[in-house]
Design a protein around this motif. Structure first.
Motif, mmCIF file in Angstrom:
data_model
loop_
_atom_site.group_PDB
_atom_site.id
_atom_site.type_symbol
_atom_site.label_atom_id
_atom_site.label_comp_id
_atom_site.label_asym_id
_atom_site.label_seq_id
_atom_site.Cartn_x
_atom_site.Cartn_y
_atom_site.Cartn_z
ATOM 1 N N MET A 1 -31.104 23.329 -15.359
ATOM 2 C CA MET A 1 -30.903 24.566 -14.628
ATOM 3 C C MET A 1 -30.285 24.298 -13.257
ATOM 4 O O MET A 1 -29.411 25.016 -12.833
ATOM 5 N N SER A 2 -30.745 23.254 -12.560
ATOM 6 C CA SER A 2 -30.239 23.014 -11.210
ATOM 7 C C SER A 2 -28.777 22.563 -11.236
ATOM 8 O O SER A 2 -28.030 22.852 -10.313
ATOM 9 N N GLY A 3 -28.356 21.864 -12.261
ATOM 10 C CA GLY A 3 -26.957 21.473 -12.378
ATOM 11 C C GLY A 3 -26.053 22.662 -12.635
ATOM 12 O O GLY A 3 -24.916 22.711 -12.203
ATOM 13 N N ASN A 4 -26.584 23.632 -13.385
ATOM 14 C CA ASN A 4 -25.812 24.837 -13.680
ATOM 15 C C ASN A 4 -25.722 25.768 -12.482
ATOM 16 O O ASN A 4 -24.847 26.634 -12.442
ATOM 17 N N LEU A 5 -26.595 25.622 -11.508
ATOM 18 C CA LEU A 5 -26.606 26.509 -10.350
ATOM 19 C C LEU A 5 -25.286 26.445 -9.595
ATOM 20 O O LEU A 5 -24.729 27.479 -9.193
ATOM 21 N N TYR A 6 -24.736 25.258 -9.423
ATOM 22 C CA TYR A 6 -23.462 25.120 -8.719
ATOM 23 C C TYR A 6 -22.311 25.737 -9.507
ATOM 24 O O TYR A 6 -21.390 26.302 -8.928
ATOM 25 N N ILE A 7 -22.380 25.634 -10.810
ATOM 26 C CA ILE A 7 -21.355 26.266 -11.649
ATOM 27 C C ILE A 7 -21.411 27.781 -11.482
ATOM 28 O O ILE A 7 -20.377 28.438 -11.326
ATOM 29 N N TYR A 8 -22.624 28.338 -11.472
ATOM 30 C CA TYR A 8 -22.780 29.779 -11.285
ATOM 31 C C TYR A 8 -22.250 30.213 -9.925
ATOM 32 O O TYR A 8 -21.590 31.242 -9.796
ATOM 33 N N ILE A 11 -18.408 30.139 -9.977
ATOM 34 C CA ILE A 11 -17.872 31.243 -10.779
ATOM 35 C C ILE A 11 -17.963 32.551 -10.002
ATOM 36 O O ILE A 11 -16.994 33.325 -9.955
#
Length: 101
Positions: A1-8, A11
Motif C-alpha cells: 500500500m505504501s509503495g502505491n501511495l506515490y503512484i496515486y 496520478i
C-alpha cells in the motif's frame, strides 16, 4: 500500500495539472457565447454553495439545529446584511435548539 501511495499522488497531480491547463489550451480566443460566459461567471458561487449547505446542516450533528441555523442565517442575511448579526443569530438558534433537545 505504501509503495502505491506515490503512484496515486503522481496520478492525481497529473489529472489536476491537465484539468487546469486544458481550458487555457482549448480556449485561446475570447468567449462570445453569452450563455457560456454567464455559466462560467456563476460557477464559483454554485460550487461554494454546494460545499457550504451540507456542512451547515450537518455541522452540529443534529439536522434540526443545522436546518434552523440555515433558515435563521438566510433570513437575517436578507434583512440585515450584517455578517456579525447573521453569525450570532445562527449560533443562538443552534444553542436554543440544543437546550430544547
Amino acid at each position: 500500500m505504501s509503495g502505491n501511495l506515490y503512484i496515486y499522488i503522481f496520478i492525481m497531480a497529473g489529472i489536476s495539472y491537465v484539468l487546469r491547463t486544458l481550458p487555457m489550451v482549448v480556449m485561446r480566443k475570447p468567449l462570445k457565447n453569452k450563455f457560456l460566459k454567464s455559466f462560467l461567471y456563476y460557477l464559483p458561487y454554485v460550487t461554494l454553495t454546494v460545499m457550504t449547505f451540507p456542512a451547515i446542516i450537518t455541522a452540529t450533528g443534529d439536522y434540526t439545529a443545522g436546518f434552523a441555523a440555515l433558515v435563521v442565517g438566510a433570513l437575517l442575511a436578507y434583512f440585515t446584511k450584517n455578517l456579525f448579526i447573521v453569525a450570532c443569530g445562527c449560533c443562538a438558534s443552534v444553542l436554543i435548539l440544543s437546550f430544547i433537545h
